[in-house]
Design an enzyme around this catalytic site. Structure first.
Site, PDB file in Angstrom:
ATOM      1  N   ASP A   1       5.856 -10.980  10.336  1.00 29.28           N
ATOM      2  CA  ASP A   1       6.275 -10.834   8.943  1.00 29.28           C
ATOM      3  C   ASP A   1       7.791 -10.864   8.803  1.00 29.28           C
ATOM      4  OD1 ASP A   1       5.599 -10.718   6.266  1.00 29.28           O
ATOM      5  OD2 ASP A   1       5.708  -8.527   6.181  1.00 29.28           O
TER       6      ASP A   1
ATOM      7  N   LYS B   1       8.306   6.303   4.268  1.00 32.80           N
ATOM      8  CA  LYS B   1       7.247   5.443   3.754  1.00 32.80           C
ATOM      9  C   LYS B   1       5.997   6.279   3.545  1.00 32.80           C
ATOM     10  CE  LYS B   1       4.713   1.160   4.724  1.00 32.80           C
ATOM     11  NZ  LYS B   1       4.611  -0.020   5.621  1.00 32.80           N
TER      12      LYS B   1
ATOM     13  N   LYS C   1       0.793  -1.231   0.000  1.00 33.76           N
ATOM     14  CA  LYS C   1       0.000   0.000   0.000  1.00 33.76           C
ATOM     15  C   LYS C   1       0.822   1.275   0.000  1.00 33.76           C
ATOM     16  CE  LYS C   1      -4.157  -1.671  -0.041  1.00 33.76           C
ATOM     17  NZ  LYS C   1      -5.081  -1.371  -1.141  1.00 33.76           N
TER      18      LYS C   1
END
Length: 424
Positions: free
Chosen positions: A149, A45, A28
């Site tokens: 993750d 980011k 995203k």
């Protein structure tokens, strides 16, 4: 995680940053290398505000987009550990939102592995990086954070040669892992009859759940949602720890309990560590199949192929890739394992000469980059493709969220809608 007074977060004006290059993109957002007016290099980011607001406005939305951003922001602002990023500030305009962390000039584990002989690490190099990964995960777990993750792309090499974990948008929070809860799994193991019953039940449901996972409209969004499992004999007697029921992660690194939707806790990170160590040793992940369904089948039913003589490293990988989380090796067993017998756990993060130290380089912008237009351009193409895909499959999917075929997976439990959208 400490939920007391939150630290004040600095605001950064986008126009005050010199944008040098685009470093990469995720599900995203886009990450840029930027330079502050003081000459400090940061990784920024950036997320398109419209995509978050569109997600919130959708009748099928569960508000997870907002929660993921806020959780990652809160985690970054709370970190004070040398192997974790620190939030340097946030950027907010009418088109984008974003946050800045330290820039890691050494790249990620994947790029570093490709520089090695035969694209694999030596045992000594693996030992150093594995020890730092253990310390980083132990710190997160002690703060009540399940990372969820861990993969080479999310392990960066700092300027000083030590690692830094990044990307916490798939993380969740549970009750902190304490020494008392660590002993639960080994102090009272299930009786043989109970183990047999649990194994039989899992085998019966394996293929139905496998089909459910592989045909469930998997999309890049995650519902960050933790809940206590419904009481049963196994969970009450042998594992009275808070769990999450989210189906989230990167498919080749998913732990079996996530695929089976049995609820998961901190032990999923140790499974991921086993996959990463296997990849560092052999140059590939242990359960990769020709498609997602075959990969899940291998994760659930196949033992890792540990080619070569029995060594402490291979033994550790085997214990980390134990499919039953109740029997998977925990942090105390990991730190006391023969593979780490020469490691000084208190000294390693202070080591002056890690295996690889990035060579300093002059970072200069080749051309001016408009961050807002760049991010809009990246995700506008994807949005148009996804909208067309959804229209073509509307009747067949009956409202399923098939946004794309990315590597991020989500979505078995859905919390209530978030009522308000706030930016940092």
């Amino acid at each position: 995680m400490n939920n007391h007074e939150k630290p004040e977060i600095a605001s950064i004006e986008l126009r005050s940053l010199k944008v040098i290059s685009a470093l990469g993109r995720g599900a995203k957002g886009v990450v840029f290398l930027v330079e502050t007016e003081d000459g400090e290099l940061l990784a920024l980011k950036v997320i398109l505000r419209a995509s978050i607001e569109k997600n919130k406005a959708s009748r099928n939305s569960d508000g997870s987009e907002y929660r993921r951003i806020c959780l990652e922001r809160d985690l970054l602002s709370s970190f004070q550990y040398p192997l974790l990023p620190k939030l340097k500030g946030v950027v907010s305009t009418d088109k984008i939102v974003g946050y800045a962390i330290d820039y890691c000039p050494g790249g990620d584990f994947n790029s570093l592995r490709k520089k090695q002989t035969e694209k694999m690490f030596s045992n000594d190099t693996i030992r150093f990086y594995a020890a730092e990964l253990v310390l980083a995960l132990e710190h997160l777990h002690g703060s009540g954070i399940v990372y969820r993750d861990l993969k080479p792309e999310n392990v960066m090499i700092q300027e000083n040669g030590h690692i830094m974990l990044i990307d916490f948008d798939l993380s969740t929070t549970l009750s902190p892992k304490t020494p008392a809860t660590r002993q639960i799994n080994t102090a009272n193991p299930p009786k043989l009859s109970e183990q047999t019953a649990l194994k039989s039940k899992k085998k019966k449901n394996l293929f139905s759940r496998l089909n459910k996972c592989c045909n469930s409209g998997i999309s890049p969004d995650d519902s960050i949602y933790s809940a206590r499992l419904a009481p049963d004999s196994a969970s009450l007697e042998f594992d009275p720890v808070e769990k999450s029921n989210s189906f989230v992660g990167t498919e080749e690194y998913l732990a079996p309990e996530i695929i089976l939707d049995n609820g998961h806790d901190f032990s999923v990170d140790w499974w991921c560590l086993g996959v990463v160590l296997y990849e560092m040793l052999y140059g590939t992940t242990p359960f990769r199949g020709s498609n997602r369904k075959e990969t899940y089948y291998r994760i659930l039913s196949k033992a890792p192929d540990l080619v070569g003589e029995v060594t402490p490293l291979r033994d550790l990988i085997k214990k980390l890739l134990e499919k039953d989380p109740k029997h998977r090796i925990s942090v105390d067993g990991i730190k006391g394992h023969d593979f780490f017998k020469s490691v000084d756990w208190d000294f390693i993060v202070h080591l002056v000469r890690p295996p690889f130290i990035p060579v300093p380089s002059d970072e200069n912008a080749n051309k001016e980059i408009d961050v807002e237009l760049f991010v809009q351009g990246v995700f506008k193409v994807e949005e148009e493709e996804n909208d067309g895909h959804c229209k073509n499959n509307l009747q067949a999917n009956d409202g399923d969220k098939n946004k794309n075929k990315g590597e991020w997976v989500d979505g078995i439990s859905y919390p209530t809608q978030v009522d308000e959208f706030l930016v940092f």
